[in-house]
Design an enzyme around this catalytic site. Structure first.
Site, mmCIF file in Angstrom:
data_model
loop_
_atom_site.group_PDB
_atom_site.id
_atom_site.type_symbol
_atom_site.label_atom_id
_atom_site.label_comp_id
_atom_site.label_asym_id
_atom_site.label_seq_id
_atom_site.Cartn_x
_atom_site.Cartn_y
_atom_site.Cartn_z
ATOM 1 N N TYR A 32 0.835 -1.200 0.000
ATOM 2 C CA TYR A 32 0.000 0.000 0.000
ATOM 3 C C TYR A 32 0.869 1.249 0.000
ATOM 4 O O TYR A 32 2.094 1.183 0.173
ATOM 5 C CB TYR A 32 -0.957 -0.011 1.197
ATOM 6 C CG TYR A 32 -0.324 0.275 2.542
ATOM 7 C CD1 TYR A 32 0.485 -0.670 3.171
ATOM 8 C CD2 TYR A 32 -0.522 1.496 3.195
ATOM 9 C CE1 TYR A 32 1.069 -0.402 4.405
ATOM 10 C CE2 TYR A 32 0.052 1.768 4.432
ATOM 11 C CZ TYR A 32 0.842 0.820 5.024
ATOM 12 O OH TYR A 32 1.417 1.084 6.237
ATOM 13 N N ARG A 51 8.540 4.522 -4.437
ATOM 14 C CA ARG A 51 8.487 3.538 -3.339
ATOM 15 C C ARG A 51 7.476 2.437 -3.658
ATOM 16 O O ARG A 51 7.707 1.261 -3.354
ATOM 17 C CB ARG A 51 8.143 4.227 -2.014
ATOM 18 C CG ARG A 51 8.179 3.236 -0.839
ATOM 19 C CD ARG A 51 8.041 3.907 0.498
ATOM 20 N NE ARG A 51 6.734 4.527 0.657
ATOM 21 C CZ ARG A 51 6.386 5.285 1.688
ATOM 22 N NH1 ARG A 51 7.269 5.520 2.653
ATOM 23 N NH2 ARG A 51 5.188 5.823 1.767
ATOM 24 N N ARG A 99 -7.017 -20.700 -2.362
ATOM 25 C CA ARG A 99 -6.210 -20.434 -1.165
ATOM 26 C C ARG A 99 -4.997 -21.348 -1.142
ATOM 27 O O ARG A 99 -5.020 -22.457 -0.620
ATOM 28 C CB ARG A 99 -7.024 -20.616 0.122
ATOM 29 C CG ARG A 99 -6.263 -20.025 1.310
ATOM 30 C CD ARG A 99 -6.698 -20.503 2.659
ATOM 31 N NE ARG A 99 -5.733 -20.032 3.664
ATOM 32 C CZ ARG A 99 -4.552 -20.624 3.908
ATOM 33 N NH1 ARG A 99 -4.190 -21.695 3.229
ATOM 34 N NH2 ARG A 99 -3.733 -20.125 4.811
ATOM 35 N N HIS A 101 -0.515 -20.841 -1.113
ATOM 36 C CA HIS A 101 0.554 -19.849 -0.968
ATOM 37 C C HIS A 101 1.218 -19.506 -2.306
ATOM 38 O O HIS A 101 1.727 -18.412 -2.479
ATOM 39 C CB HIS A 101 1.625 -20.357 -0.001
ATOM 40 C CG HIS A 101 1.150 -20.421 1.428
ATOM 41 N ND1 HIS A 101 0.111 -21.221 1.837
ATOM 42 C CD2 HIS A 101 1.570 -19.770 2.534
ATOM 43 C CE1 HIS A 101 -0.088 -21.064 3.131
ATOM 44 N NE2 HIS A 101 0.788 -20.179 3.584
ATOM 45 N N LYS A 143 6.390 -1.693 2.000
ATOM 46 C CA LYS A 143 5.182 -1.135 2.621
ATOM 47 C C LYS A 143 4.051 -2.160 2.445
ATOM 48 O O LYS A 143 3.172 -2.028 1.586
ATOM 49 C CB LYS A 143 4.846 0.232 2.015
ATOM 50 C CG LYS A 143 4.005 1.087 2.946
ATOM 51 C CD LYS A 143 4.107 2.549 2.629
ATOM 52 C CE LYS A 143 3.056 3.396 3.349
ATOM 53 N NZ LYS A 143 3.160 3.434 4.798
ATOM 54 N N GLU A 175 12.485 2.483 14.185
ATOM 55 C CA GLU A 175 11.518 3.524 13.807
ATOM 56 C C GLU A 175 10.320 3.416 14.725
ATOM 57 O O GLU A 175 10.341 2.642 15.686
ATOM 58 C CB GLU A 175 11.113 3.350 12.341
ATOM 59 C CG GLU A 175 10.496 1.998 12.022
ATOM 60 C CD GLU A 175 10.126 1.812 10.547
ATOM 61 O OE1 GLU A 175 9.931 2.801 9.840
ATOM 62 O OE2 GLU A 175 10.011 0.652 10.123
ATOM 63 N N LEU A 199 11.191 1.420 7.231
ATOM 64 C CA LEU A 199 10.485 1.829 6.019
ATOM 65 C C LEU A 199 11.133 3.121 5.496
ATOM 66 O O LEU A 199 11.331 4.057 6.274
ATOM 67 C CB LEU A 199 8.997 2.092 6.301
ATOM 68 C CG LEU A 199 8.236 2.447 5.035
ATOM 69 C CD1 LEU A 199 7.852 1.186 4.264
ATOM 70 C CD2 LEU A 199 7.003 3.280 5.317
#
Ligand SMILES: Cc1ncc(COP(=O)(O)O)c(C=O)c1O
Length: 279
Positions: A32, A51, A99, A101, A143, A175, A199
């Site tokens: 995101y 990014r 479903r 992986h 992110k 952070e 990040l």
């Protein structure tokens, strides 16, 4: 009426829904961005797009929408809202699959975006923070939407009457749970270097640019827990928080327990930059 964007369509949020087999829902398999909008102008769009591209590459995805398309989507979302200051939330998952992986079975990413007003809630008066073990994974430079550890860390901070958890790995600060960190110690500003435990914050990078421009001494250097507790000022940065002073850490005052003089100076420079950019 405010609208959201989902897979090529703009609609009211009540009408936007995704398949329960979306890998974002099942695995948190997505990334995101949060992009601030000031005075109805998108702030540091190119930096956020860079990014985004890096996050996608690191999870073996290609961008399903070009930056140009995203810019136009964001403009439409902004225009559907009245507020001058907004925060765009962009969420891209690997899409719907069985479903399993195995990532090769998913081939149609889900793209969702919305914009919400930015509410400042007196953050400039300073916040309380706690320190906590950095319980997150090894890929904090992505992110990723998989945010359970950050949610728990923010909850732990809240339980102690604080807004943020400052994270510590092997005796060094990484952070905040949802922010980058700067400290003022012995006439220098320190911020941890970019590693896989941090990040790469867009606000962090901009603040570094401003500090260098104004010749304020800065070191991108590891911050030990001792340095953190001796700091005369501690700041947290993020796109929606901007630069927020920490006035209390683990129940002890930071400096005089008020936003410090250097924060005031630097915040003026940051606000000036923002005003010029978003004019
Ligand atoms: C873990 C983490 N670090 C740093 C930041 C600050 O990044 P930015 O300045 O790009 O908002 C965020 C923002 O949400 C974050 O979640």
């Amino acid at each position: 009426m405010s609208l959201v964007y989902l897979n090529g369509e703009f609609k009211p949020i009540e009408e936007a829904s995704v398949n329960v087999l979306d890998r974002g829902f099942i695995f948190g398999d997505g990334i995101y961005e949060v992009i601030p909008v000031f005075n109805r102008k998108i702030f540091r769009f190119d930096e956020h797009m860079r990014r985004l591209e890096t996050s996608l590459n690191k999870i073996y995805m290609k961008s399903p929408v070009s930056s140009k398309e995203l810019f136009s989507i964001f403009e439409q979302l902004i225009n559907s809202m009245e507020e001058y200051d907004q925060s765009i939330y962009l969420h891209i998952t690997r899409g719907v699959s069985d479903r399993d992986h195995d990532i090769s079975i998913a081939n149609e990413p889900t793209v969702f975006a919305m914009s919400r007003p930015i509410r400042k809630n007196n953050l400039y008066l300073g916040v309380k923070a706690i320190t906590h073990d950095d319980i997150r994974w090894q890929y904090c430079d992505i992110k990723a939407t998989t945010l359970l550890s950050s949610v728990l860390l923010r909850h732990k901070a809240k339980e102690e009457g604080s807004r943020e958890a400052i994270l510590v790995r092997d005796g060094f600060v990484t952070e905040g749970a949802a922010s980058n960190i700067f400290i003022h110690l012995d006439d220098k500003i320190y911020t941890p270097p970019k590693t896989n435990h941090v990040l790469p914050g867009i606000t962090r990078d901009l603040l570094i640019e401003i500090l260098l421009d104004y010749k304020i001494p800065l070191k991108e250097e590891a911050i030990s827990v001792d340095m953190l507790s001796s700091a005369s000022e501690i700041w947290l940065t993020s796109s929606t928080w901007e630069i927020v002073p920490v006035v209390e850490l683990n129940g002890n005052l930071v400096g005089e327990g008020n936003p410090g003089p250097l924060w005031k100076e630097v915040n003026i420079l940051y606000q000036e930059f923002k005003r010029n950019y978003c004019n």
